[in-house]
Design an enzyme around this catalytic site. Structure first.
Site, mmCIF file in Angstrom:
data_model
loop_
_atom_site.group_PDB
_atom_site.id
_atom_site.type_symbol
_atom_site.label_atom_id
_atom_site.label_comp_id
_atom_site.label_asym_id
_atom_site.label_seq_id
_atom_site.Cartn_x
_atom_site.Cartn_y
_atom_site.Cartn_z
ATOM 1 N N LYS A 219 27.778 38.629 44.096
ATOM 2 C CA LYS A 219 28.244 39.632 45.057
ATOM 3 C C LYS A 219 27.133 39.935 46.063
ATOM 4 C CE LYS A 219 31.468 42.236 42.119
ATOM 5 N NZ LYS A 219 32.668 42.031 42.940
ATOM 6 N N ARG B 176 39.944 39.115 34.804
ATOM 7 C CA ARG B 176 41.178 38.499 34.306
ATOM 8 C C ARG B 176 40.883 37.524 33.168
ATOM 9 N NH1 ARG B 176 42.601 36.191 40.170
ATOM 10 N NH2 ARG B 176 41.459 38.087 40.679
HETATM 11 N N1 BES Z 1 35.179 44.243 39.592
HETATM 12 C C1 BES Z 1 35.684 43.554 40.710
HETATM 13 C C2 BES Z 1 36.776 44.325 41.453
HETATM 14 C C3 BES Z 1 36.351 45.596 42.139
HETATM 15 C C4 BES Z 1 36.066 45.566 43.491
HETATM 16 C C5 BES Z 1 36.313 46.782 41.474
HETATM 17 C C6 BES Z 1 35.709 46.736 44.137
HETATM 18 C C7 BES Z 1 35.968 47.946 42.116
HETATM 19 C C8 BES Z 1 35.673 47.926 43.450
HETATM 20 C C9 BES Z 1 36.284 42.219 40.291
HETATM 21 O O1 BES Z 1 35.705 41.629 39.194
HETATM 22 C C10 BES Z 1 36.111 41.285 41.430
HETATM 23 O O2 BES Z 1 35.005 40.967 41.742
HETATM 24 N N2 BES Z 1 37.224 40.866 42.030
HETATM 25 C C11 BES Z 1 37.199 39.986 43.120
HETATM 26 C C12 BES Z 1 38.238 38.946 42.858
HETATM 27 C C13 BES Z 1 38.210 37.798 43.827
HETATM 28 C C14 BES Z 1 36.952 36.986 43.628
HETATM 29 C C15 BES Z 1 39.432 36.981 43.589
HETATM 30 C C16 BES Z 1 37.514 40.754 44.372
HETATM 31 O O3 BES Z 1 38.313 41.680 44.321
HETATM 32 O O4 BES Z 1 36.897 40.491 45.401
HETATM 33 MN MN MN Z 2 34.040 40.407 39.725
#
Ligand code: BES
Ligand code: MN
Ligand code: ZN
Length: 516
Positions: A288, A362
């Site tokens: 990230k 997931r």
């Molecule tokens: N934990 C994150 C989702 C999240 C984002 C929670 C912002 C709280 C605030 C999750 O694991 C994630 O990183 N999701 C990605 C999925 C994508 C790579 C398909 C996302 O939402 O960008």
């Molecule tokens: Mn994630």
């Protein structure tokens, strides 16, 4: 030391004449544009018109929750009066009621007063019973007194934070019966569950790691006498949990697969909660960006809400069977981390091509859902901070709801309405499944940018076809950013209300179906 106790305030119910209550603060409500509610009118009469004079001058704002502290009113026993705006008379609704309570709770928790009495639960809320008002008030006030005992806070700051009313009495003109006492207990127990969820969420990732969650589960099980089982990495490997294990494999913290089992419901099939327990989500190799990455310590808030719901259910001795399953993992990059393109085999036997290691929730949930099958569940509800896309769709107000069963969806939506901890249903049409096609496995873990919250849910659906199932995406509702950064304790109110609704027909008088 696992955190299972947080200091809560004491909430009592009493039938009283407000002018005769000896209290540090008497909290009264008023509509700036209409006549005073009965309790406020009494104080106005006793104080020779001081309240109506304040309102006439226009000092009380029309926004529900605005307030004024008034000192030295003649003719009453209370030391101070906190006059809280209920907003415009014609607009008065559940939100205005909660806003007024929340504002009172905030003032009380910051102030010097040691105790308070509130005359707000007699104010009629359209379509809601007195019991609803008492439960809501008890919950909002107890929750408003929450503070996080951060491990890094010094003694002086701690002392400052110890200000605030620790005893609050709800005044009502009604006769206090078991129904109202029950409602108040429930409100307080829900706030207690929220406090646990907030504590776990607020703790930093270097404290609240998978072993810490496992210890918390053990401590909670000991306190409330329910079974706790913790599967280790090797147990998970033997069960074939290749998806969940792939998330935590580069972390120095071992994965823990936590199962809590509360048996209050005799032979009934259990309700199973599955909580995403990613104790920190760096994204893994699909790292990230740095900005606000600290907030990914909140990525175990689904798990935290399952802990909170367990605590509330056990505290109330609800006659339900409740299982909570927490895949607890930390998503880190590293020399042995999962690479984009890696293919793993889940416990269900389905293979997954991991196209993005940041779509890890997931993966952890997939194996937890398969594991849930062994409980022959009445239904399974997973709770997860799953997608940024859900935050874009619904913001920080509403959780995303997905379900393969309409009745279950309805019950959850109604529980959200009843508590103000609302969710909104989104579709899982089969057409979306195409976005998960992989050339190298049964599916990929990535659906692309369009409908990101939906394709995540569609992925989970492939592991949830043996039972009634719902998925709550709480990525927008579990925590707030900015100056008030912190966990919200959501969706503990929704979940616990759902559990209560499963064992009892209530007379909330809600517009929904459960009204008696
Ligand atoms: N934990 C994150 C989702 C999240 C984002 C929670 C912002 C709280 C605030 C999750 O694991 C994630 O990183 N999701 C990605 C999925 C994508 C790579 C398909 C996302 O939402 O960008
Ligand atoms: Mn994630
Ligand atoms: Zn995540």
């Amino acid at each position: 030391m696992p955190l299972t106790k947080s200091d809560s305030i004491d909430i009592a119910l009493e039938t009283y004449s407000p002018e005769k209550v000896p209290t540090d603060v008497l909290v009264l409500g008023a509509f700036p544009d209409a006549k005073l509610p009965p309790a406020s009118r009494k104080i106005d009469e006793a104080s020779k018109g001081r309240l109506s004079a304040v309102i006439k001058r226009g000092d009380l704002d029309e926004k529900a929750g605005a307030s004024l502290m008034l000192y030295d009113l003649p003719g009453i026993e209370a030391e101070r009066v906190l006059l809280v705006s209920l907003g415009k008379r014609d607009d008065f609704n559940e939100k205005a009621f909660r806003d007024a309570l929340g504002s009172a709770a905030k003032t009380l928790s910051d102030g010097a007063a040691k105790d308070a009495s509130l005359a707000l639960v007699d104010i009629e809320v359209p379509g809601r019973s007195t019991a609803w008002r008492v439960q809501t008030a008890s919950r909002v006030l107890a929750d408003g007194a929450y503070r996080f005992d951060a491990p890094g806070v010094n003694a002086k700051e701690k002392k400052k934070r110890q200000r605030g009313a620790r005893k609050v009495t709800l005044l009502t003109s009604e006769k206090i019966n078991d129904r109202l006492k029950n409602a108040s207990n429930r409100g307080q127990a829900i706030a207690e569950g929220m406090a646990l969820a907030k504590d776990l969420g607020n703790l930093p990732g270097n404290v609240c790691n998978p072993p810490y969650l496992a210890e918390t589960a053990r401590a909670l099980g000991k306190e409330f006498k329910f079974d706790v089982e913790v599967l280790e990495r090797e147990d998970m490997r033997k069960l074939g949990m290749g998806a969940a294990l792939s998330v935590g494999q580069a972390s120095a913290q071992p994965c823990k697969f936590i199962v809590m089992n509360y048996k209050g419901g005799g032979k009934a099939k259990p309700i199973v909660l599955v909580g995403k327990g990613v104790t920190f989500d760096t994204g893994g190799i699909s790292l990230k960006p740095g900005a606000n990455m600290d907030e990914m310590k909140f990525d175990m808030c689904g798990a935290a809400s399952a802990f909170g719901a367990m605590k509330t259910a056990a505290r109330l001795k609800l006659p339900v069977n409740l299982v909570a399953i927490i895949p607890a993992v930390e998503n880190m990059p590293g020399g042995n981390a999962t690479r984009p393109g890696d293919v793993v085999t889940s416990m269900s036997g389905q293979t997954i091509e991991i196209l993005n290691t940041d779509a890890e929730g997931r993966l952890a949930l997939a194996d937890a859902l398969t594991y849930a099958e062994r409980f022959d569940p009445a239904c399974v509800i997973d709770v997860a901070t799953l997608t940024g896309a859900c935050v874009i769709a619904l913001g920080n107000v509403t959780s995303g709801l997905f379900a393969n069963d309409d009745e279950l969806a309805e019950q959850l939506l109604e529980s959200g309405e009843d508590t103000g901890d609302r969710a909104w249903r989104l579709p899982m049409f089969d057409e979306y499944q195409d976005q998960l096609t992989s050339n190298f496995a049964d599916m990929s873990n990535l659906g692309g940018r369009p409908a990101g919250a939906i394709t995540a849910a569609c992925f989970l659906k492939r592991f949830a076809n043996k039972f009634k199932w719902a998925h709550l995406d709480i990525a927008g509702t579990n925590a707030v950013s900015g100056d008030a950064k912190g966990a919200t304790g959501r969706p503990v109110p929704l979940l616990t209300e759902f559990l209560i609704g499963r064992v009892e027909k209530r007379a909330w008088g809600s517009p929904g179906a459960r009204a008696a």
